[in-house]
Design a protein around this motif. Sequence first.
Motif: not given
Length: 659
Positions: A363-370, A400-405, A525-534
């Motif tokens: 859970a991100l501290k500076s972004r408690p929604d993420t 924890l009321r996280i809405t974004n992943i 889909a608006a509440q989710i992002r994928i992160l990759t280095d390929g």
Amino acid sequence: MVSISLYKLVLSASLAALLTFSSAAPIPTPKPGNLDACGILSSTKTSELTYEVIVNCYQAIPYDPSVAATTMSTVYTLFKDFYAFRDSALASDLQKPFTCPPTDILGRLKTIEATKYRNDYSFHKAVNDAVSSLYDAHASYGIDCYRAVIFGQRLNLYAPVIDGKQSIRVYRDHLNRGYEDCLVTKIDDHDALPYMQTWSNRLSYSKDAGVRLSKALASQAYDKSTGKFEIIAGDFAETVMVPERAYVKYELQCANSQAPVVLNEKWVVLPRIEMAFKDVNSYVENICRAPADTEPVANSLHKREEIMNPGLKYAVPPPRRAAFLDLDLDPLNPLNAPAAAPVQEEFQDATRLLATKATVMYALKSRPDTGVIVVYSHDAADASEETATIYKGLQEFHRLRITNIIIDFQSNTGGYVNFASSLVQLFFPNENQFDMSLPSDLRVTKSVQDLSTKAFGKTDIPFFNAAQYVDISNLTPYNSDALFLNPVTLTRNSRQAQYTEKMTQTPYNFMTTQKLTTFPWTDNAAQIRILTDGRCGSSCALSSHYFNTLNKVAAYAIGGIHGDPLSMFSFAGGTVSGLGDINKIYKIMNVTSPLGPLPYKGDVKFPLIEVYARGRDIPLEYDAEYATAAYRMDYTPENARRRDVMWTQVANDAWRKAA
């Protein structure tokens, strides 16, 4: 030097999965002064191994025409009759970000077959280079005797972007000389960045030059044995292939010195295997030559794990740590290392919540929604158990009321196909069992047809059993062997071959519950992002495709070449297998295999099945339009060392706080 009768090649703890043992008896100590190149190697202390000693032994093994002929017969037949992308690899007009030349693998192998090499090593290197030219990490040629050691550099490099300009810099100096983040101006007397871009193009991992650059350089990956992110040295600094020379010359410009620093860094040599030999002949017999196959067929039927089922595991080893280069690690005694200490808080801006067999959640501290789910591997054989554990983490996110992943796939080299779909179903539950199914096909030859006829309906036989597939046109299982007996002819790049009609594998469905609908990110889909280095490869590539293409989840890709597009994933070809696996299936079914065994210990890996995006006739492996990430990020000195900084950058860009 101290003469020893048993040359012990001991692996570091971080590479224990690669360890191979010999049943050969100890060999008497050779007499001093009567040693050939491999005899010198056998008498060298493990701690005194050098590049020259290894290379001299490798190159002292004479070229054997019979070994070459037997090897080429098997390898050529495999790529002619079984390799899924034999003809797709001839494509000369790939779209960006794919940047690799066409490869006529059969033509290259024919050239090798017609060439007499100066030594045995040169022959096997030529075969390895030919297979590597396919830029397909599922395709590999590995011979044990020429991968006996790992060569390591004590400088690990990376390519951050600072003030809009990309450069090569020192990521880590294992000798603690204070070189971290020094600018690397030259490597082997060439400008560092173009040199590294050119060097990385020899890597077979991806068809994307940006991914190849990232694969060559240092980065971080989660290590479940320590519970932390550890350094991956990169293929430039850690390799089983013989480097071009005994050292790498670096020219550095450091902030605390006006004068350039010139370093000639010798390769550190670390053994991978334990074997016994005393000279060239015994090296060939004990380390290189494959033993006779004496295993009873009946016993093979019970070795289910050795015959890869449709839920295939990766062919590429998990990310390696550079720990063996640290001064405080004794490479001679790695297996007696103390147990990992309890996991401590690692990040300033992220709190670790839960770890599973394939993921770790923050859970991100500076972004408690993420919240962040690091999917560091797809190596989860029991998809139901794994997804059930991840579900507990999602419940904690919700509490924890996280809405974004953010789903972080960096350095994930793949694993089980079943987990690829069940992971996505936690966020986008299937409405019917074929929601995640993609069209696929296989190469068909006479020997494949002979095998498939006997294999039909045999639940323990993968790949060539039509009963395990579903007709993509009507979504019904095959009730006969018609899938293989009635092939279609496809022409690719002016070469024809026979394939099955389009089908799909019997899908795996994670049985979701209504509780998933209470999560704010479910089917959103608006509440989710994928992160990759390929480097998200194999089954990870399928998860990436499911999220991005089927469910419209935006993808962020980091690293690569500044200013160029970057792939979300690599080697999306389905169902990797190996020569040993295929021959074992033929043996169990009592059908003559067209593939002879290799004379040397090792294996040839290759993908059997082509996978397509829906509505496309280009295999996903070559379909650049469906591989490109929409959002690009660059490494910086900050986010390359702190994953929480990177996550916060993604979150701030994806979900900008309301004014």
